[in-house]
Write a protein that holds these residues in place. Structure first.
Motif, PDB file in Angstrom:
ATOM      1  N   ARG A 109       0.844  -1.198   0.000  1.00 35.99           N
ATOM      2  CA  ARG A 109       0.000   0.000   0.000  1.00 35.99           C
ATOM      3  C   ARG A 109       0.877   1.246   0.000  1.00 35.99           C
ATOM      4  N   LEU A 110       0.561   2.168  -0.907  1.00 37.07           N
ATOM      5  CA  LEU A 110       1.270   3.440  -1.009  1.00 37.07           C
ATOM      6  C   LEU A 110       0.289   4.569  -0.722  1.00 37.07           C
ATOM      7  N   CYS A 111       0.737   5.593  -0.007  1.00 33.45           N
ATOM      8  CA  CYS A 111      -0.180   6.645   0.417  1.00 33.45           C
ATOM      9  C   CYS A 111       0.602   7.889   0.818  1.00 33.45           C
TER      10      CYS A 111
ATOM     11  N   GLU B 164      -5.045   8.460   5.175  1.00 30.58           N
ATOM     12  CA  GLU B 164      -5.601   9.018   3.949  1.00 30.58           C
ATOM     13  C   GLU B 164      -5.769   7.920   2.892  1.00 30.58           C
ATOM     14  N   PRO B 165      -6.690   8.100   1.944  1.00 29.20           N
ATOM     15  CA  PRO B 165      -6.853   7.101   0.885  1.00 29.20           C
ATOM     16  C   PRO B 165      -5.528   6.829   0.172  1.00 29.20           C
ATOM     17  N   GLY B 166      -5.267   5.557  -0.092  1.00 25.04           N
ATOM     18  CA  GLY B 166      -4.012   5.180  -0.714  1.00 25.04           C
ATOM     19  C   GLY B 166      -4.218   4.382  -1.986  1.00 25.04           C
TER      20      GLY B 166
ATOM     21  N   ASN C   3       6.366   1.901   1.287  1.00 20.63           N
ATOM     22  CA  ASN C   3       5.842   2.509   2.512  1.00 20.63           C
ATOM     23  C   ASN C   3       5.578   3.982   2.216  1.00 20.63           C
ATOM     24  N   GLY C   4       4.430   4.473   2.686  1.00 19.39           N
ATOM     25  CA  GLY C   4       4.115   5.872   2.396  1.00 19.39           C
ATOM     26  C   GLY C   4       4.099   6.096   0.900  1.00 19.39           C
TER      27      GLY C   4
ATOM     28  N   ARG D  77      -2.740  10.309  -4.277  1.00 23.69           N
ATOM     29  CA  ARG D  77      -3.206  11.662  -3.987  1.00 23.69           C
ATOM     30  C   ARG D  77      -2.463  12.224  -2.784  1.00 23.69           C
ATOM     31  N   GLY D  78      -2.121  13.500  -2.863  1.00 20.21           N
ATOM     32  CA  GLY D  78      -1.511  14.183  -1.728  1.00 20.21           C
ATOM     33  C   GLY D  78      -0.014  14.044  -1.629  1.00 20.21           C
TER      34      GLY D  78
END
Length: 449
Positions: free
Chosen positions: A183-185, A190-192, A260-261, A286-287
């Motif tokens: 998962r990347l975000c 926040e939505p990822g 990550n992130g 996003r973001g």
């Protein structure tokens, strides 16, 4: 307004029957150490020490229990009968390979336990769990029922958590859990973008596929989990693993990539269509901008990446938003090309600012590094408060578990030991005590019967 959330890592405790049976075709480390004498006590203590070091640094660290092994219900289902001792003796005499499979401590690698989608990504705003069916390997295919019970015990609040059964246990829906899911975000709350990596398209015989080793994850399985978890097209990307990498021993995506992130750390041979994968992630993130840290074949040959488990490392946020920590196995400093690369990575001043070495040799010899030992669960503060706290590592729990291991685990384990009825009794007694320590209730078959 941003939602406060953390990423909790739930490490699998190494089980009392930890041994080297070489059961995993396609896993080079597992096969190369077949029939060596293992040390279950040392393995479990190494895992606990890794958890403690991360907990001491402020990371939310949880514990997942090992499973009952040898698994007598499976042996009975395969026709062995009589008392438990009779069943063990007959299996050892007639099919020692089957006995080795049902005695495997492979549940330590909780990256394969399940796929987890955080509430920020799902349609119903709950955290979703699907235990992996692990249908590619018999010794792992028997794990999902107890895994599901443990997860339901820990994450019981139905207002916050949703649990799904494992996918059908057939090759077309082979699912290996979070080992093929990243998962990347911009932030955990926040939505990822959930990156599902598969080895083959099972229902298209003309699609690219490895030739030497099996592809354990299918596109069909990944798509099914995305549907079950209520992920929109904007929240999911499906990418095929490079078949040549699988044939080189990269049996899971987490052996060649970790994210990550907003950072994706990967080898150039990780994906079949690298450019499309990166473009798809970038278009959905996003973001934050995706930071792709690409390792070239010239810097780290694929064989060295597999031997060192460079990418089977944990990528963790450093405090204060000051970049990321890469928690690597000790083997990364023993292989020259990988050690040189890590030095150059730190000198480059990119998002990965620190490297820390962890000794998990007992796990590594069976084919699993630091990242294999943990299941990642992003939780809001509300969800963290709603889960069962008894599995979160504290100084007190660490001391209790260390004492528990020292009191119940053997220091040597060979293939011949697996047929010892005393080992079964020792393991059951230990696990019964463990569920009391962790407050999990009756999750094992021997407790429920």
């Amino acid at each position: 307004m941003p939602i406060d959330a953390v990423e909790a890592n739930f490490d699998g405790l190494v089980g009392p029957t930890h041994n080297y049976a070489g059961l995993s075709w396609g896993n080079v480390a597992s096969r190369s150490n077949v029939r060596a004498v293992a040390n279950p006590r040392e393995a479990a203590l190494q895992g606990l020490q890794k958890m403690k070091r991360l907990a001491d640094r402020g990371y939310v660290q949880g514990v997942l229990p090992p499973h009952e092994r040898p698994h007598i219900p499976t042996l009975r289902a395969l026709g062995f009968s009589g008392s438990d001792s009779d069943v063990l003796r007959a299996a050892a005499r007639d099919s020692p390979v089957i006995l080795a499979a049902v005695a495997s401590a492979s549940t330590m690698w909780t990256a394969n336990a399940a796929t987890v989608s955080p509430s920020a990504d799902t349609r119903d705003r709950r955290v979703h769990f699907t235990p992996a069916n692990l249908s590619a390997k018999f010794h792992r295919s028997i794990e999902h029922l107890v895994t599901g019970r443990a997860l339901k015990s820990i994450f019981a609040d139905e207002a916050c958590f949703a649990h799904h059964p494992a996918l059908p246990p057939v090759s077309q829906f082979g699912d290996e859990g979070a080992a093929n899911h990243t998962r990347l975000c911009a932030a955990y709350g926040e939505p990822g973008v959930e990156l599902f990596v598969y080895g083959q398209i099972a229902m298209d015989e003309s699609a690219p596929a490895p030739r030497r080793f099996p592809a354990r994850q299918t596109l069909e399985a990944s798509q099914a989990i995305a549907r079950l978890h209520g992920l929109s097209d904007a929240r999911a990307v499906f990418a095929q693993q490079n078949p040549d990498a699988i044939d080189a021993g990269v049996f899971h995506n987490d052996v060649i990539a970790v994210g990550n992130g907003n950072v994706l750390f990967y080898h150039e041979k990780a994906f079949l269509d690298e450019d499309r994968v990166l473009a798809d992630v970038r278009s959905r993130l996003r973001g934050a901008e995706l930071e792709a840290v690409r390792v070239s074949e010239s810097d780290v040959p694929l064989g060295d990446a597999v031997s060192s488990y460079l990418f089977n490392s944990q990528l963790l946020n450093l405090p204060g938003g000051k970049g990321m920590l890469l928690a690597v196995p000790g083997e990364c400093r023993e292989i020259p090309s990988v050690s040189r690369y890590l030095d150059s990575l730190l000198d480059a001043g990119g998002p990965i600012r620190a490297v820390e070495v962890f000794d998990v040799k007992q796990s590594m010899r069976n084919g699993g590094g630091p990242a294999c030992l943990r299941l990642r669960v992003a939780l809001t503060n509300e969800e963290l408060a709603a889960m069962h706290p008894g599995v979160l590592l504290t100084d007190e729990l660490y001391e209790r578990l260390t004492t528990w291991v020292q009191g119940h685990y053997r220091s040597e384990m060979s293939q011949e030991d697996l047929a010892d009825p005393m080992l079964l009794d020792e393991s059951r007694h230990a696990l019964d005590e463990l569920t009391g320590i962790l407050g999990l209730g009756s999750i094992y078959d021997f407790q429920r019967n």
